[in-house]
Design a protein around this motif. Sequence first.
Motif, PDB file in Angstrom:
ATOM      1  N   ARG A  91      15.948   6.999 -81.032  1.00 43.16           N
ATOM      2  CA  ARG A  91      16.480   5.635 -81.122  1.00 43.16           C
ATOM      3  C   ARG A  91      17.513   5.324 -80.042  1.00 43.16           C
ATOM      4  O   ARG A  91      18.160   4.289 -80.097  1.00 43.16           O
ATOM      5  N   ARG A 105      17.020   2.929 -73.894  1.00 40.48           N
ATOM      6  CA  ARG A 105      15.756   3.304 -74.526  1.00 40.48           C
ATOM      7  C   ARG A 105      14.647   3.041 -73.506  1.00 40.48           C
ATOM      8  O   ARG A 105      14.058   1.955 -73.478  1.00 40.48           O
ATOM      9  N   ARG A 110      11.770   2.706 -77.638  1.00 43.14           N
ATOM     10  CA  ARG A 110      12.108   3.309 -78.932  1.00 43.14           C
ATOM     11  C   ARG A 110      13.079   4.468 -78.806  1.00 43.14           C
ATOM     12  O   ARG A 110      13.844   4.724 -79.727  1.00 43.14           O
ATOM     13  N   TYR A 111      13.025   5.199 -77.690  1.00 44.94           N
ATOM     14  CA  TYR A 111      13.960   6.312 -77.565  1.00 44.94           C
ATOM     15  C   TYR A 111      14.295   6.587 -76.107  1.00 44.94           C
ATOM     16  O   TYR A 111      13.675   6.054 -75.181  1.00 44.94           O
TER      17      TYR A 111
END
Length: 367
Positions: A91, A105, A110-111
Motif C-alpha cells: 500500500r 505507489r 497499489r504498492y
Amino acid sequence: MVRVIEDVFGIAVNPMTQKTEHVRRFTLCSEKGMSVSILTLGATIQSVKVADFNGKLEDVCLGYDDVAGYYRNQKSYFGATVGRVANRISRGHFKLCGKDVNVSRNFKDRYHLNGGFVGFDSVIWDVVGIHKDGVTMQHVSPDGHEGYPGEVTVNINFSLNETGCFGMRIEARAKATTCINISNQNYFNLAGHGTGKDTLYQHMVMIRANSIVDSDKEQIPTGKLMPVRNTPYDFTTLTNLGKRLNQVYRCPICGFDNNYCVDVDPNQVKLVARAVHPCSGRFMEVHTNQPGLQFCTANNLPDEERDEIPNIGKDGAHYVQHGGFSMQTQKYPDAVNNSDFPTTIINPGQLYDHQVVYRFGACPKRV
C-alpha cells in the motif's frame, strides 16, 4: 593484479539535477581474464565475463549495449542498484516513529516497488574513488524523495580480485530515522547471457534456507514464513533448476520470485547460495551478511513460445521468460510493516552495512 579501465558508455539526463551527464563505465579486469563492468547509471552491473572449464570467456550477465536499452527496459532493472527500499512495500504506507509515512505507489497504483518512480536505479551516481581493485560510487537521496523521510548518503564499493570474487559493500547513513533496504537486481545465465531458457533449465542451484517469506498473489508478504521442506521451493541441496521450474510453472508467478530466509549473522559474511552450469563448468557462489535472498527466474520476460515480442539485449540476444536467474541479497520484503522481520529502520548515526560477494569460477571438466 586487477586493472580498472574507464570509458564513456553514453549520455543521459540525471533526474535529480535535470542535467545531461556522461554515463561512465568502469571495467575491472583480472589477470586471469575475468572482468566486470559497472555503469554510473543506476550503479548498474552491465557485464560479467567468466571463463568455462576450457578457458572460454562468456558474458554471463544480462544487460544492454547502450543507455537507450536501459531506458527502454527500465522496469526489468537488469543489474541495477535498487532502493531506497528494494522489493515491495504494501500500500506504499508504513508507520515510523508513530507517524504515517506514504511513499510512492509506482506499481499498479497499489504498492511501492524498488524505491519508487525515480529510485536508485534511475540516477547517475557520483564516482568518489578509483582504487587498485575497483571503484566507489555515491548517491545522496534527499529528504522527502519518493516520500521517504531523512537525507541518506549511500556509498557502494565495487571490487574484484584474482580468485574470481566480485564484491559489493553498500554503506549508508541517514540524517533522520528512515528505512533502508538496498539491493542489486542482477540477472545471470552461466551458459552465456543470451542462451535462453534451455540452458537455464540445465543449472543446478543450492540455497541455504529452510523457509521463504509467505506472500499473496501480488507477492505482498502475509507476515508468515513458509517451510520449504518437501516443497518445490526446497534448494537446501544442489538441485536441478529445470525440474523445480516444471513443478511451479502453473503457479501464479510462473516460476520463482521468492525471498529465501538465509538468516546469517549481520556481522559475518557467509555462503548462502550456489549455482552451477554443468555443461560449461561455470559456477557462482553468493556470500553475504544479509538475512534474505530474493531468488527470481525472470518470469516477467516475454514468452517466445506464445509469440510474445522478445526483449533485445546485448549483441542482439533475445531475453525471454526463464532465460536468466537473479540472486539478490537484501532484507525481507515489506519488513517495515512486519515487526517480526529483520528491521530495515536506520537511525541517525547508525551505519547500514550490506556486504555481498559473488565468487565465480569453473569446475574441472569431467572425463
